[in-house]
Design a protein around this motif. Structure first.
Motif, PDB file in Angstrom:
ATOM      1  N   ASN A 542       7.597  13.119   7.602  1.00  0.00           N
ATOM      2  CA  ASN A 542       7.513  11.689   7.958  1.00  0.00           C
ATOM      3  C   ASN A 542       8.173  11.435   9.307  1.00  0.00           C
ATOM      4  O   ASN A 542       7.640  10.705  10.145  1.00  0.00           O
ATOM      5  N   ALA A 543       9.402  12.025   9.509  1.00  0.00           N
ATOM      6  CA  ALA A 543      10.130  11.830  10.763  1.00  0.00           C
ATOM      7  C   ALA A 543       9.262  12.263  11.943  1.00  0.00           C
ATOM      8  O   ALA A 543       9.168  11.553  12.955  1.00  0.00           O
ATOM      9  N   LEU A 544       8.608  13.394  11.810  1.00  0.00           N
ATOM     10  CA  LEU A 544       7.741  13.881  12.886  1.00  0.00           C
ATOM     11  C   LEU A 544       6.513  12.999  13.042  1.00  0.00           C
ATOM     12  O   LEU A 544       6.093  12.686  14.154  1.00  0.00           O
ATOM     13  N   LYS A 545       5.966  12.615  11.875  1.00  0.00           N
ATOM     14  CA  LYS A 545       4.714  11.849  11.858  1.00  0.00           C
ATOM     15  C   LYS A 545       4.879  10.487  12.551  1.00  0.00           C
ATOM     16  O   LYS A 545       4.003  10.021  13.254  1.00  0.00           O
ATOM     17  N   PHE A 546       6.071   9.836  12.311  1.00  0.00           N
ATOM     18  CA  PHE A 546       6.247   8.484  12.843  1.00  0.00           C
ATOM     19  C   PHE A 546       7.094   8.445  14.119  1.00  0.00           C
ATOM     20  O   PHE A 546       7.456   7.367  14.583  1.00  0.00           O
ATOM     21  N   SER A 547       7.400   9.636  14.699  1.00  0.00           N
ATOM     22  CA  SER A 547       8.169   9.654  15.959  1.00  0.00           C
ATOM     23  C   SER A 547       7.216   9.701  17.152  1.00  0.00           C
ATOM     24  O   SER A 547       6.122  10.258  17.055  1.00  0.00           O
ATOM     25  N   GLY A 574      10.871   2.643  13.309  1.00  0.00           N
ATOM     26  CA  GLY A 574      11.762   2.064  12.269  1.00  0.00           C
ATOM     27  C   GLY A 574      10.958   1.362  11.180  1.00  0.00           C
ATOM     28  O   GLY A 574       9.724   1.377  11.198  1.00  0.00           O
ATOM     29  N   ILE A 575      11.699   0.698  10.275  1.00  0.00           N
ATOM     30  CA  ILE A 575      11.004   0.065   9.130  1.00  0.00           C
ATOM     31  C   ILE A 575      11.294  -1.437   9.097  1.00  0.00           C
ATOM     32  O   ILE A 575      12.454  -1.871   9.181  1.00  0.00           O
ATOM     33  N   LYS A 576      10.208  -2.194   8.982  1.00  0.00           N
ATOM     34  CA  LYS A 576      10.368  -3.660   8.980  1.00  0.00           C
ATOM     35  C   LYS A 576      11.025  -4.120   7.677  1.00  0.00           C
ATOM     36  O   LYS A 576      10.799  -3.529   6.614  1.00  0.00           O
ATOM     37  N   PHE A 587       1.404   4.921  -3.191  1.00  0.00           N
ATOM     38  CA  PHE A 587       0.232   4.512  -2.397  1.00  0.00           C
ATOM     39  C   PHE A 587       0.528   3.344  -1.479  1.00  0.00           C
ATOM     40  O   PHE A 587      -0.274   2.439  -1.318  1.00  0.00           O
ATOM     41  N   GLN A 588       1.746   3.312  -0.940  1.00  0.00           N
ATOM     42  CA  GLN A 588       2.098   2.231  -0.021  1.00  0.00           C
ATOM     43  C   GLN A 588       2.047   2.773   1.407  1.00  0.00           C
ATOM     44  O   GLN A 588       2.879   3.571   1.806  1.00  0.00           O
ATOM     45  N   LYS A 589       1.041   2.281   2.168  1.00  0.00           N
ATOM     46  CA  LYS A 589       1.016   2.638   3.588  1.00  0.00           C
ATOM     47  C   LYS A 589       1.424   1.383   4.306  1.00  0.00           C
ATOM     48  O   LYS A 589       0.785   0.339   4.162  1.00  0.00           O
ATOM     49  N   LEU A 590       2.557   1.489   5.083  1.00  0.00           N
ATOM     50  CA  LEU A 590       3.146   0.255   5.601  1.00  0.00           C
ATOM     51  C   LEU A 590       2.835   0.048   7.076  1.00  0.00           C
ATOM     52  O   LEU A 590       1.900   0.657   7.616  1.00  0.00           O
ATOM     53  N   SER A 591       3.686  -0.811   7.711  1.00  0.00           N
ATOM     54  CA  SER A 591       3.377  -1.207   9.100  1.00  0.00           C
ATOM     55  C   SER A 591       3.335  -0.015  10.055  1.00  0.00           C
ATOM     56  O   SER A 591       2.423   0.115  10.886  1.00  0.00           O
ATOM     57  N   ALA A 592       4.369   0.878   9.926  1.00  0.00           N
ATOM     58  CA  ALA A 592       4.416   2.026  10.857  1.00  0.00           C
ATOM     59  C   ALA A 592       3.270   3.003  10.550  1.00  0.00           C
ATOM     60  O   ALA A 592       3.038   3.338   9.389  1.00  0.00           O
ATOM     61  N   ASP A 599      -2.074  12.819   8.681  1.00  0.00           N
ATOM     62  CA  ASP A 599      -2.499  12.267   7.377  1.00  0.00           C
ATOM     63  C   ASP A 599      -1.450  11.292   6.841  1.00  0.00           C
ATOM     64  O   ASP A 599      -0.254  11.465   7.058  1.00  0.00           O
ATOM     65  N   SER A 600      -1.932  10.323   6.053  1.00  0.00           N
ATOM     66  CA  SER A 600      -0.996   9.395   5.390  1.00  0.00           C
ATOM     67  C   SER A 600      -1.571   9.032   4.019  1.00  0.00           C
ATOM     68  O   SER A 600      -2.686   8.537   3.937  1.00  0.00           O
ATOM     69  N   THR A 601      -0.805   9.335   2.984  1.00  0.00           N
ATOM     70  CA  THR A 601      -1.309   9.056   1.624  1.00  0.00           C
ATOM     71  C   THR A 601      -0.539   7.925   0.935  1.00  0.00           C
ATOM     72  O   THR A 601      -0.982   7.376  -0.056  1.00  0.00           O
ATOM     73  N   LEU A 603       2.235   8.482  -0.643  1.00  0.00           N
ATOM     74  CA  LEU A 603       2.860   9.040  -1.848  1.00  0.00           C
ATOM     75  C   LEU A 603       4.198   9.703  -1.567  1.00  0.00           C
ATOM     76  O   LEU A 603       5.023   9.870  -2.452  1.00  0.00           O
ATOM     77  N   GLY A 604       4.426  10.087  -0.285  1.00  0.00           N
ATOM     78  CA  GLY A 604       5.588  10.897   0.068  1.00  0.00           C
ATOM     79  C   GLY A 604       6.915  10.301  -0.374  1.00  0.00           C
ATOM     80  O   GLY A 604       7.717  10.939  -1.067  1.00  0.00           O
ATOM     81  N   LEU A 605       7.185   9.047  -0.022  1.00  0.00           N
ATOM     82  CA  LEU A 605       8.495   8.455  -0.343  1.00  0.00           C
ATOM     83  C   LEU A 605       8.669   8.218  -1.848  1.00  0.00           C
ATOM     84  O   LEU A 605       9.780   8.316  -2.372  1.00  0.00           O
ATOM     85  N   ALA A 606       7.551   7.969  -2.539  1.00  0.00           N
ATOM     86  CA  ALA A 606       7.635   7.817  -4.004  1.00  0.00           C
ATOM     87  C   ALA A 606       8.068   9.143  -4.620  1.00  0.00           C
ATOM     88  O   ALA A 606       8.914   9.170  -5.532  1.00  0.00           O
ATOM     89  N   GLU A 630      16.739   6.080   9.484  1.00  0.00           N
ATOM     90  CA  GLU A 630      17.531   7.189   8.951  1.00  0.00           C
ATOM     91  C   GLU A 630      17.378   7.193   7.436  1.00  0.00           C
ATOM     92  O   GLU A 630      17.574   6.157   6.784  1.00  0.00           O
ATOM     93  N   PHE A 631      16.991   8.355   6.880  1.00  0.00           N
ATOM     94  CA  PHE A 631      16.934   8.518   5.422  1.00  0.00           C
ATOM     95  C   PHE A 631      18.143   9.340   5.010  1.00  0.00           C
ATOM     96  O   PHE A 631      18.346  10.438   5.504  1.00  0.00           O
ATOM     97  N   LEU A 632      18.988   8.737   4.114  1.00  0.00           N
ATOM     98  CA  LEU A 632      20.252   9.378   3.744  1.00  0.00           C
ATOM     99  C   LEU A 632      20.236   9.735   2.260  1.00  0.00           C
ATOM    100  O   LEU A 632      20.118   8.861   1.405  1.00  0.00           O
TER     101      LEU A 632
HETATM  102  P1  ADP Z   1       2.732   8.629   4.085  1.00  0.00           P
HETATM  103  O1  ADP Z   1       3.736   9.171   4.944  1.00  0.00           O
HETATM  104  O2  ADP Z   1       1.845   9.607   3.462  1.00  0.00           O
HETATM  105  O3  ADP Z   1       2.007   7.424   4.613  1.00  0.00           O
HETATM  106  P2  ADP Z   1       5.029   7.888   2.616  1.00  0.00           P
HETATM  107  O4  ADP Z   1       5.231   7.444   1.210  1.00  0.00           O
HETATM  108  O5  ADP Z   1       5.778   9.048   3.031  1.00  0.00           O
HETATM  109  O6  ADP Z   1       3.479   8.040   2.834  1.00  0.00           O
HETATM  110  O7  ADP Z   1       5.422   6.718   3.537  1.00  0.00           O
HETATM  111  C1  ADP Z   1       4.993   5.451   3.258  1.00  0.00           C
HETATM  112  C2  ADP Z   1       5.047   4.603   4.511  1.00  0.00           C
HETATM  113  O8  ADP Z   1       6.390   4.453   4.956  1.00  0.00           O
HETATM  114  C3  ADP Z   1       4.414   5.150   5.691  1.00  0.00           C
HETATM  115  O9  ADP Z   1       2.973   4.898   5.717  1.00  0.00           O
HETATM  116  C4  ADP Z   1       5.126   4.535   6.824  1.00  0.00           C
HETATM  117  O10 ADP Z   1       4.528   3.326   7.139  1.00  0.00           O
HETATM  118  C5  ADP Z   1       6.491   4.351   6.329  1.00  0.00           C
HETATM  119  N1  ADP Z   1       7.425   5.456   6.796  1.00  0.00           N
HETATM  120  C6  ADP Z   1       7.787   6.568   6.142  1.00  0.00           C
HETATM  121  N2  ADP Z   1       8.623   7.288   6.875  1.00  0.00           N
HETATM  122  C7  ADP Z   1       8.849   6.623   8.028  1.00  0.00           C
HETATM  123  C8  ADP Z   1       9.652   6.885   9.222  1.00  0.00           C
HETATM  124  N3  ADP Z   1      10.414   7.939   9.356  1.00  0.00           N
HETATM  125  N4  ADP Z   1       9.580   5.988  10.233  1.00  0.00           N
HETATM  126  C9  ADP Z   1       8.812   4.865  10.121  1.00  0.00           C
HETATM  127  N5  ADP Z   1       8.044   4.567   9.031  1.00  0.00           N
HETATM  128  C10 ADP Z   1       8.059   5.451   8.000  1.00  0.00           C
END
Ligand code: ADP
Length: 643
Positions: A542-547, A574-576, A587-592, A599-601, A603-606, A630-632
């Motif tokens: 995720n860190a790489l994907k959203f950097s 960052g995260i809103k 299955f939450q794909k958010l603003s970032a 790819d974005s599914t 599911l990762g954070l769940a 920052e994820f701690l």
């Molecule tokens: P995916 O990464 O497959 O979309 P995740 O469950 O890992 O699914 O993440 C859900 C959503 O959280 C992402 O679509 C993204 O919008 C946000 N997110 C996760 N990690 C980060 C991050 N390091 N920086 C910014 N947004 C993030």
């Protein structure tokens, strides 16, 4: 002339009419009775008749009797008790003037009976007064004083000077007859005081007559003479015959004291003449006694004897046994009637008390029953309210449960929709892509860049496989019986090895990954290595994907007094705030969005959250919008003894 004008005339002006004018009064009366019917108010007629009877009482007993009888008839006809009472008194007075003691007593007892039922106690006093006089004439002095005392009490209560003046004279007279001159004089003095105040000719004459009599008894001849003269003068002026007669008798006695017997005889004879016309036998009796004494003194034997016989005859006519027993009988009858009336009152009182007590008792019983009913009703109400309250609570609880279940169902539904979406979109996309590439290879003959296409197909397959792996993972993680392989790992070895896997990817995006390991410290963590790796993979990717390109990623781990931590921090968007609540749901794909088409599914954070909790840890997010995230991860410190 209205009826009340007549009434006013009778009662205001009548006192000013002298007794000599009684003829005109009689004429006036006949005028009244001959007025038209509308003019005759019955009560007024009763009053007029009674008033005329009163005025006649000392001058003509028969007239008093006649008018009082008329008043009585009308009063009885209209059932006017007060008028009847006064009429009885007047008739009684007429009998008194005639010295008919039994009838006097009879009528005054009748009057007394009515007086006791009326609020005007003065009428009662008047009855007691006359009854006292009759007792006095019968020589029953104790009884006489008894009646007078009753009358005196009422007159004192009512503050009736007129009544008191009369009663003091009468009490004085009773004492005088008993020869108790001291008490007699005391009462006459009281009477004299009131006489000076009231100035009523009748009582003035009587008071002076009585004083004259007592002076005579005490041999104060001069004083007796003076008072007798005053009494006679007043009585003659107002034609009060009874007082004229009795005063003449006293003056006759004075002459006897002076040994002037001729004058005494002359006055006594005058007295007899007037008394005869009035029918007053007791004064005639007194006059004959005087004549007898005078004739005896001058030595006229015949006259002495005749007069003595007259005296005895009159005395006996007044006080014979028949009269005595008649009076006694009347009094007894009155007492009996009174007792009976009292008995009736007592019985009625008892009946009323009984009824009252019963009503009271019934009232109490009723109130008691009512109170019990109210109490029971209240209890039932309270019970019902309690039940209602319990039911309400139960319903609220059920509602809450339903709500949670509903929310769960909604969640599951959403997950199912998410899954369908992934299957429909995220899996179809790589397959389409592969099919397209295969078509391209088939069309190019001989195919150029085959290796390049094969690489892309290879990557696309990997991506599809990862998605399927994620789906399988999340499914397996949520199974309650899924097993973990707990062991100690050293983070100083584990994390750098893991980070190495991502260096190529980082290089492609010109991202630098910094590892900040603790100084000379080996961090040991009690965990499941495979699961921890899945957590780290997700967070690092995720860190790489959203950097953004040319940014940095910092991986840090260590131990505090409370826990072991691993931090992955990037410099991405960052995260809103509004995304924070949803980010750990499936299955939450958010603003970032991924910065290089990764790819974005959703599911990762769940997966991260579920797995961290399975490893007894927590996951926190620290982020300011636009300034990275920052994820701690925090895990418990390994305790050798516990394990
Ligand atoms: P995916 O990464 O497959 O979309 P995740 O469950 O890992 O699914 O993440 C859900 C959503 O959280 C992402 O679509 C993204 O919008 C946000 N997110 C996760 N990690 C980060 C991050 N390091 N920086 C910014 N947004 C993030």
């Amino acid at each position: 002339m209205k009826i009340y004008h007549l009434y006013l005339f009778i009662f205001i002006l009548l006192p000013f009419v002298t007794f000599a004018q009684f003829d005109s009064l009689q004429r006036f009366h006949s005028q009244i009775v001959h007025q038209p019917a509308s003019f005759k108010r019955d009560t007024t007629l009763v009053n007029i008749n009674n008033e005329i009877a009163w005025r006649y009482r000392l001058i003509n007993a028969d007239s008093t009797f006649k008018y009082a009888q008329q008043a009585l008839q009308i009063a009885q006809k209209i059932q006017w008790k007060y008028g009847e009472l006064i009429a009885y008194q007047r008739i009684g007075l007429a009998y008194r003037t005639k010295s008919d003691y039994p009838n006097t007593v009879a009528y005054f007892l009748k009057a007394l009976k009515i007086a006791e039922t009326l609020p005007d106690s003065l009428q009662m006093a008047s009855c007691f007064n006359t009854l006292g006089l009759v007792a006095q004439w019968q020589y029953k002095y104790e009884l006489s004083l008894n009646y007078f005392q009753k009358a005196l009490k009422i007159y004192q209560q009512k503050k009736s000077d007129w009544g008191l003046l009369g009663i003091y004279n009468n009490i004085g007279l009773t004492f005088f007859r008993q020869k108790n001159y001291q008490d007699a004089f005391k009462n006459y003095r009281k009477a004299l005081q009131l006489d000076q105040k009231i100035k009523d000719p009748l009582w003035h004459a009587i008071t002076y007559r009585n004083l004259s009599e007592i002076y005579l008894a005490n041999d104060s001849i001069d004083l007796a003479w003076q008072h007798a003269q005053e009494a006679l003068l007043t009585a003659q002026k107002t034609n009060i015959k009874t007082v004229i007669i009795s005063t003449l008798n006293i003056i006759a006695s004075i002459h006897q004291k002076k040994e002037d017997y001729q004058q005494s005889i002359h006055l006594a004879q005058q007295s007899i003449a007037i008394a005869r016309s009035l029918g007053t036998r007791d004064y005639i009796k007194d006059a004959y006694l005087l004549l007898y004494r005078a004739y005896k003194k001058i030595g006229k034997t015949d006259s002495t004897l005749i007069n003595y016989e007259y005296y005895i005859a009159y005395r006996d006519s007044l006080l014979n046994e028949e009269n005595e027993s008649k009076i006694e009988g009347l009094k007894k009858k009155y007492e009996f009637d009174k007792q009976q009336a009292e008995q009736v009152i007592q019985t009625q009182k008892k009946q009323f008390e009984n009824l009252y007590m019963r009503s009271l008792y019934a009232g109490f019983v009723f109130l008691g029953a009512l109170a019990i009913l109210l109490f029971i009703n209240n209890l039932q109400k309270r019970k019902a309210n309690k039940q209602l309250e319990q039911q309400k609570n139960q319903i609220a609880l059920t509602n809450e449960e339903l709500q949670t279940q509903n929310e769960k169902l909604n969640e599951l539904n959403r997950e199912k929709d998410g899954l369908m979406n992934v299957v429909a979109h995220d899996l179809r996309a790589p397959l389409n892509r592969i099919k397209g590439l295969v078509n391209v290879i088939e069309l190019q003959n001989p195919p150029s860049d085959t290796q390049k296409y094969l690489d892309i197909i290879h990557n696309t397959c990997d991506s599809g496989r990862r998605l399927i792996q994620d789906l399988l993972d999340i499914n397996q993680i949520e199974q309650p019986d899924s097993q973990s392989d707990w062991q100690i790992i050293e983070l100083n070895r584990f994390i750098p090895m893991l980070v190495d896997n991502y260096q190529v990817q980082a290089l492609n995006k010109s991202i630098e990954i910094y590892q900040l390991e603790p100084n000379n410290e080996t961090i040991q963590l009690w965990t499941d290595e495979t699961l921890l790796q899945r957590i780290m993979d997700n967070l690092l990717s995720n860190a790489l994907k959203f950097s953004y390109k040319h940014s940095n990623i910092f991986v840090k781990w260590g131990q505090t007094t409370e826990h072991i931590f691993i931090s992955i921090k990037d410099e991405g968007p960052g995260i809103k705030p509004e995304d924070r609540k949803k980010m750990f749901q499936k299955f939450q794909k958010l603003s970032a969005k991924p910065t290089a088409g990764e790819d974005s599914t959703g599911l990762g954070l769940a997966i991260v959250k579920s797995l961290t909790e399975r490893l007894q840890g927590t996951v926190e997010v620290h982020s300011e919008e636009g300034r990275g995230a920052e994820f701690l991860l925090k895990f418990p410190i390994y305790d050798e003894q516990k394990s």
